[in-house]
Scaffold this motif. Structure first.
Motif, PDB file in Angstrom:
ATOM      1  N   SER A 205       0.428  -0.737   6.937  1.00  0.00           N
ATOM      2  CA  SER A 205       0.339  -1.798   7.931  1.00  0.00           C
ATOM      3  C   SER A 205       1.734  -2.311   8.266  1.00  0.00           C
TER       4      SER A 205
ATOM      5  N   GLU B  66       0.802  -1.219   0.000  1.00  0.00           N
ATOM      6  CA  GLU B  66       0.000   0.000   0.000  1.00  0.00           C
ATOM      7  C   GLU B  66       0.837   1.272   0.000  1.00  0.00           C
ATOM      8  N   SER B  67       2.154   1.152   0.306  1.00  0.00           N
ATOM      9  CA  SER B  67       2.969   2.372   0.365  1.00  0.00           C
ATOM     10  C   SER B  67       3.946   2.465  -0.799  1.00  0.00           C
TER      11      SER B  67
ATOM     12  N   PHE C 255      -1.260  -5.868   0.707  1.00  0.00           N
ATOM     13  CA  PHE C 255      -0.764  -4.979   1.757  1.00  0.00           C
ATOM     14  C   PHE C 255       0.553  -5.505   2.319  1.00  0.00           C
ATOM     15  N   ASN C 256       1.242  -4.631   3.034  1.00  0.00           N
ATOM     16  CA  ASN C 256       2.545  -4.983   3.594  1.00  0.00           C
ATOM     17  C   ASN C 256       2.474  -6.229   4.472  1.00  0.00           C
ATOM     18  N   VAL C 257       1.441  -6.319   5.328  1.00  0.00           N
ATOM     19  CA  VAL C 257       1.393  -7.444   6.259  1.00  0.00           C
ATOM     20  C   VAL C 257       0.595  -8.619   5.704  1.00  0.00           C
TER      21      VAL C 257
ATOM     22  N   TYR D 112      -7.523   6.517  -1.310  1.00  0.00           N
ATOM     23  CA  TYR D 112      -7.433   6.152   0.102  1.00  0.00           C
ATOM     24  C   TYR D 112      -8.431   7.009   0.886  1.00  0.00           C
TER      25      TYR D 112
ATOM     26  N   ALA E  83      -3.348   3.208   9.025  1.00  0.00           N
ATOM     27  CA  ALA E  83      -3.998   2.288   8.072  1.00  0.00           C
ATOM     28  C   ALA E  83      -3.541   2.500   6.640  1.00  0.00           C
TER      29      ALA E  83
ATOM     30  N   ILE F 147      -7.071   5.392   5.347  1.00  0.00           N
ATOM     31  CA  ILE F 147      -7.229   3.956   5.180  1.00  0.00           C
ATOM     32  C   ILE F 147      -6.993   3.568   3.725  1.00  0.00           C
ATOM     33  N   ALA F 148      -5.970   2.740   3.498  1.00  0.00           N
ATOM     34  CA  ALA F 148      -5.635   2.291   2.144  1.00  0.00           C
ATOM     35  C   ALA F 148      -6.769   1.457   1.573  1.00  0.00           C
ATOM     36  N   GLN F 149      -7.018   1.588   0.267  1.00  0.00           N
ATOM     37  CA  GLN F 149      -8.054   0.821  -0.428  1.00  0.00           C
ATOM     38  C   GLN F 149      -7.420   0.086  -1.609  1.00  0.00           C
TER      39      GLN F 149
END
Lengths: 575, 204
Positions: free
Chosen positions: B95, A125-126, A240-242, A205, B92, A218-220
Motif C-alpha cells: 500500500s 507488509e513488505s 500496513f505501510n499506509v 498472501y 495490494a 493481497i497482503a494478509q
C-alpha cells in the motif's frame, strides 16, 4: 464544512467525554491497588507474572530505583526487538519470506517502538514477518504504553503521598497496566475490528484473479490484534505501510470512529484518574477542560482548511464542493469512506495524543491543515498526549504555570499542597527544553547536511515542513509523518533514533526525579495566598503557557514552512 | 544491578509470551471461529473457489465496460532494476500514497492529465469532474468512489454495455452505501460490488 461533518465531530467529543470518566475511575482503582469487577480473573494473572519475574508486590522503590528498573527494562525490550527483526528470516510465521531487516532500519524500528513513537521507516507488509509484527511490535505496543502509564502514576503518587521516599514498584505498575487495562480493552477491540472487516489470520498472501483480469496479490496477517493495541496504547505503528488508511486496517466509518475514540480515551481517562487519586476531582477536571479546548480549536481549524480544497485545482474544472454525493474538499491522499471531516478529525487527535496512526496522508494536507498536526506535536504532546506521557507532560507545564503565577505575586508556588521550589522548577524547565533542543538542533542539522536534505521530496517551503515534521514527530514520540520524507537512510535512521530517545528518556528521568522530590515534601494547607489550580483563571493561564512556549519557540520555522506555502497557494504559485 | 537485569529479562520473556504470542494467536483462533469471512480478508470467490478479490480492496479497472476506481499511487519493484520502482496501481502487497504536496507542480500536472483522460473516456459526462476521481487515495487501494463519481461514468458504461442510462443509474443507487447510522462517514459506492452487479445483469 457542512452540517454532517460538524455533527460527526460533536458526537465524537460527546462519546469521548461520556466514556473517559468511568474508565478514569476504573484506572484509579487499578493503580491504587483496589479490587475491581475484573479482579477475580485478572489478579491471578498479575500475581503469576510478578512471581515469574521475582517481584514482590509490596516492594516499594525510591525514584532512582524506579527509574533504573524502567530504563533497564526498556533497554532489554529494545535489544529483544532488534534481535527479532535481524533474525526474522530464521523465525516462524513468515509466509511471505521476508528477509532480515538491515541493521540501521532495525535499530530505528526498535527505538521507535520502545519509545512509543512508532515512526515507520519500514513498510509493514513488505518488510516484516508475522512473527516480527506479533512477538516484536505488538509486545512493544503494550510495554511502551504501560511504561508511560507507570511514569504518570509515579508522578501522581509523588503528589498524593507525603514525607515518603518511595513511589511504588515499576514492575507492579507495568504489569497492572498491561493486565488490568490494556489487554482486556485490546481483546474486545480486536473482536470489534474483525467484525468490521479487519483480517486476523496467519494465512499466506492471497492471489486474486481480479474481475477485470488484473491479478492482485493481497497482503494478509494478524492485523486486528495489532491495530487494537496500536491505537489504545497511542503507539500508532501500522500493520500496513499506509496505517489506518488501509481498507484492511480501518475498513468502515464505524471502525474509524471507534479507532479515533480509542486513541484518546485512555489519556482522557487518566486525567480523571489523576483527580481521583489526588483526592481533588476538580484538579483533573481543570486539566481535562484545558486539553479539550486546545483539541477542539485544532479540530476546527484542520477541518476548515481541508474542506476548503486545493485552490490550484479550481481553474482545472474539478468539483471540490461538498454535497450529499461528493465529499468535496482536498481529497488527495484521503480515503473516500472517511471524507474530509473524519480525516481532519483523525489527524488532529492522533497528533494531540502521541499516537501517530493516520487515516489520511498528512503530507498532502493543505498547508494550514498540515500545520495543525505539526503544531499539536510542538506543544510537547500535552493535549491528552500519549498514554501516561500526556498527563506527566502536562503536569510539568502546570509546575511552570504555578511558578510563573507565583512570580507575579511574589510567593513560593504550590501545587496540590506541595511547595514547588527551585529543584522542581529547574527539572520542569529541563523537560520543556528537550523539545526545542532536539527538534531545532537535529532538524537544523538535517536541513543543512546533504545526507539530511536527500530525504526531502517536495520543492519549495513544503520541503522544509517535511524535515521539520520528521524531527518534531520523533522528538514528540508521535510517529506520524509527512510520508514523502524518505527517512530510511543510514543518516536519518540514526538521527531520528536520537531524537526519539531524547524525547522519551530525557523527559522520563527528570519527571521521575520531580516525583521523588515532591513525594518527600510535607503537605502545606492552602492559605489565602494559594493560587487555586482548578478555576477558569488557571485553565486560561495554563493554555497560554503551553501555546506561548510552543508557539514562540517554533514560530520562525512555522512561518518559513506552512505559512509561506499557504500564501503561495493563495497566490496561485506551485513549486 | 544483577537483580535489575534478571527482572527485566524475565519480564520481557513472560510478557512476550503473553501479549506477543498468546494474545495474537488466541485472537486469530477466536476471530476465525466467530467471524471467519472477515478474519480471512473478506474474499469474494467464484463458484469454483477462485478468488476474485476482496470486497474491501479496490481493483484496477480500466476497460470501458466497468466503473473505474480512484487513481492509485501504489508501485512495484522495477523488473529491470530492483533498486527502482514502477507505477503499479492497486498493488495490494504494498500500500502507498502519492504524498504529493498541495503546492506540487507534479500533482497539478497529474490532476490535469487525469481530467483530460476522463473527459476523453467519458465524452457524454456532464459537469466538472468530481474531486475523488482525479486525486489518489491514501492507501492506493480505496475500494470506493463517490456517488457523483459513479454517476459521472454512467453514460460511458451504459453505452459500452448496451444498457439504458436509467437502468445503470438504478444499479448505482442500489450499490450506494449511506452514512453509517445516517451519521458516520461519506455516502459511497463500492466499485467491485457495483461491477459484479453489472455482470449479473449481463448474465440474465
Amino acid at each position: 464544512m457542512n452540517a454532517s461533518g460538524i455533527l460527526q465531530i460533536v458526537v465524537y467529543c460527546a462519546v469521548l467525554l461520556a466514556t473517559a470518566l468511568p474508565l478514569g475511575l476504573y484506572l484509579a482503582r487499578v493503580y491504587d491497588g483496589q479490587k475491581t469487577w475484573l479482579s477475580p480473573v485478572l489478579a491471578p494473572i498479575e500475581r503469576a507474572i510478578l512471581a515469574v519475574c521475582g517481584v514482590r508486590r509490596d516492594q516499594e522503590q525510591h525514584w532512582t530505583a524506579y527509574a533504573i528498573s524502567l530504563l533497564i527494562f526498556n533497554l532489554v525490550t529494545l535489544l529483544a526487538l532488534y534481535a527479532i527483526l535481524r533474525l526474522q528470516a530464521y523465525l516462524p510465521f513468515n509466509p511471505a519470506g521476508e528477509a532480515a531487516v538491515n541493521a540501521d532500519l532495525a535499530f530505528n524500528t526498535a527505538v521507535s517502538f520502545t519509545t512509543n513513537t512508532n515512526w515507520q521507516n519500514y513498510g509493514g507488509e513488505s518488510t516484516l514477518s508475522y512473527f516480527s509484527q506479533m512477538a516484536g511490535l505488538t509486545v512493544h505496543n503494550f510495554t511502551s504504553a504501560a511504561t508511560g502509564l507507570c511514569v504518570a502514576v509515579a508522578l501522581i503518587r509523588g503528589f498524593s503521598r507525603r514525607s515518603t521516599k518511595t513511589l511504588g514498584n515499576f514492575y507492579v505498575d507495568l504489569v497492572r497496566g498491561i493486565v488490568h487495562v490494556l489487554l482486556p480493552l485490546a481483546i474486545l477491540f480486536t473482536l470489534f475490528l474483525v467484525w468490521q472487516g479487519v483480517p486476523q489470520n496467519i494465512d499466506a498472501y492471497v492471489t486474486a484473479a481480479g474481475l477485470d483480469g488484473a491479478q492482485q496479490t493481497i497482503a494478509q496477517g494478524p492485523v486486528a490484534s495489532q491495530t487494537a493495541i496500536k491505537l489504545l496504547g497511542t503507539n500508532g505503528g501500522g500493520f500496513f505501510n499506509v496505517n489506518s488508511a488501509h481498507p484492511y486496517e480501518n475498513p468502515t466509518p464505524l471502525s474509524n470512529f471507534v479507532q479515533m475514540w480509542s486513541i484518546v480515551v485512555l489519556s482522557g481517562a487518566l486525567v480523571f484518574a489523576f483527580g481521583k487519586l489526588v483526592k481533588d476531582f476538580r484538579q483533573g477536571r481543570a486539566l481535562f477542560i484545558a486539553m479539550s479546548i486546545m483539541m477542539v480549536v485544532g479540530i476546527g481549524l484542520c477541518y476548515w482548511a481541508e474542506s476548503s480544497g486545493n485552490p490550484l485545482f479550481e481553474p482545472l474544472g474539478v468539483d471540490q464542493v461538498a454535497t450529499d454525493v461528493n465529499p468535496g474538499g482536498n481529497m488527495e491522499g484521503k480515503e473516500l469512506r472517511f471524507g474530509i471531516a473524519n480525516s481532519a478529525l483523525f489527524a488532529t487527535v492522533t497528533t494531540d495524543t502521541s499516537c501517530g496512526a493516520v487515516n489520511a496522508m498528512i503530507d498532502s494536507f493543505t498547508p494550514l491543515g498540515g500545520l495543525v498536526p505539526l503544531f499539536d506535536m510542538m506543544l510537547s504532546e500535552v493535549i491528552f498526549g500519549g498514554v501516561g506521557a500526556g498527563l506527566h507532560g502536562m503536569i510539568v507545564f502546570v509546575i511552570l504555570t504555578v511558578f510563573i503565577a507565583g512570580l507575579m505575586v511574589g510567593r513560593t508556588p504550590e501545587y496540590l499542597g506541595k511547595k514547588m521550589e527551585a529543584k522542581e522548577v529547574k527539572l520542569a524547565v529541563l523537560v520543556i527544553l528537550v523539545f526545542p533542543l532536539s527538534i531545532l538542533g537535529l532538524g537544523a542539522l538535517s536541513v543543512t547536511l546533504p545526507a539530511g536534505t536527500a530525504a526531502i521530496s517536495a520543492a519549495g517551503p513544503h520541503g522544509l515542513t517535511q524535515a521539520l515534521y520528521a524531527y518534531t514527530s520523533t522528538t514528540a514520540n508521535n510517529g506520524s509523518a509527512f510520508g514523502g520524507f524518505s527517512g530510511n537512510t543510514l543518516y536519518h535512521n540514526t538521527m531520528l533514533s536520537i531524537a526519539m530517545l531524547l524525547g522519551r528518556f530525557i523527559v522520563i528521568v527528570p519527571t521521575l526525579a520531580i516525583a521523588g522530590s515532591v513525594a518527600a515534601k510535607k503537605l502545606v494547607p492552602p492559605s489565602a495566598g494559594t493560587f487555586p489550580t482548578h478555576g477558569t483563571l488557571f485553565i486560561g493561564l495554563l493554555i497560554a503557557i503551553v501555546v506561548v512556549v510552543g508557539g514562540l519557540t517554533f514560530f520562525p520555522f512555522i512561518a518559513l514552512g506552512p505559512l509561506v506555502e499557504h500564501l503561495s497557494l493563495a497566490a496561485g504559485t506551485s513549486f | 544491578m544483577f537483580k535489575h537485569i534478571r527482572q527485566a529479562v524475565l519480564a520481557t520473556i513472560v510478557l512476550t509470551v503473553i501479549v506477543g504470542i498468546a494474545y495474537p494467536l488466541g485472537m486469530t483462533y477466536l476471530s476465525g471461529a466467530l467471524f471467519p469471512y472477515q478474519a480471512h480478508g473478506s474474499l469474494i470467490k467464484k463458484a469454483d473457489g477462485t478468488v476474485i478479490g476482496s470486497e474491501l480492496i479496490g481493483q484496477n479497472f480500466t476497460g470501458p465496460t466497468y466503473f473505474h476506481g480512484r487513481p492509485s499511487a501504489t508501485t512495484d519493484t522495477d523488473p529491470n532494476d530492483s533498486t527502482k520502482t514502477v507505477p503499479a496501481p492497486y498493488n495490494a502487497a504494498a500500500s502507498n500514497a502519492s504524498n504529493a504536496a498541495p503546492s506540487s507542480k507534479a500533482l497539478i500536472a497529474d490532476v490535469q492529465s487525469r481530467i483530460e483522460a476522463l473527459k476523453a473516456e467519458n465524452p457524454d459526462a456532464k459537469g466538472d469532474v468530481p474531486v475523488d476521481l482525479v486525486t489518489t487515495s491514501a492507501s492506493g487501494l480505496d475500494p470506493h468512489i463517490s456517488v457523483a463519481a459513479a454517476l459521472y461514468q454512467v453514460p460511458r458504461v451504459a453505452k459500452a454495455r448496451g444498457l439504458s442510462t436509467d437502468e445503470t443509474v438504478k444499479l448505482v443507487q442500489a450499490s450506494t452505501e449511506g452514512r453509517t447510522f445516517g451519521l458516520l462517514g461519506e455516502p459511497r459506492v463500492n466499485v467491485l460490488k457495483l461491477n459484479l452487479a453489472l455482470d449479473a445483469v449481463k448474465a440474465k
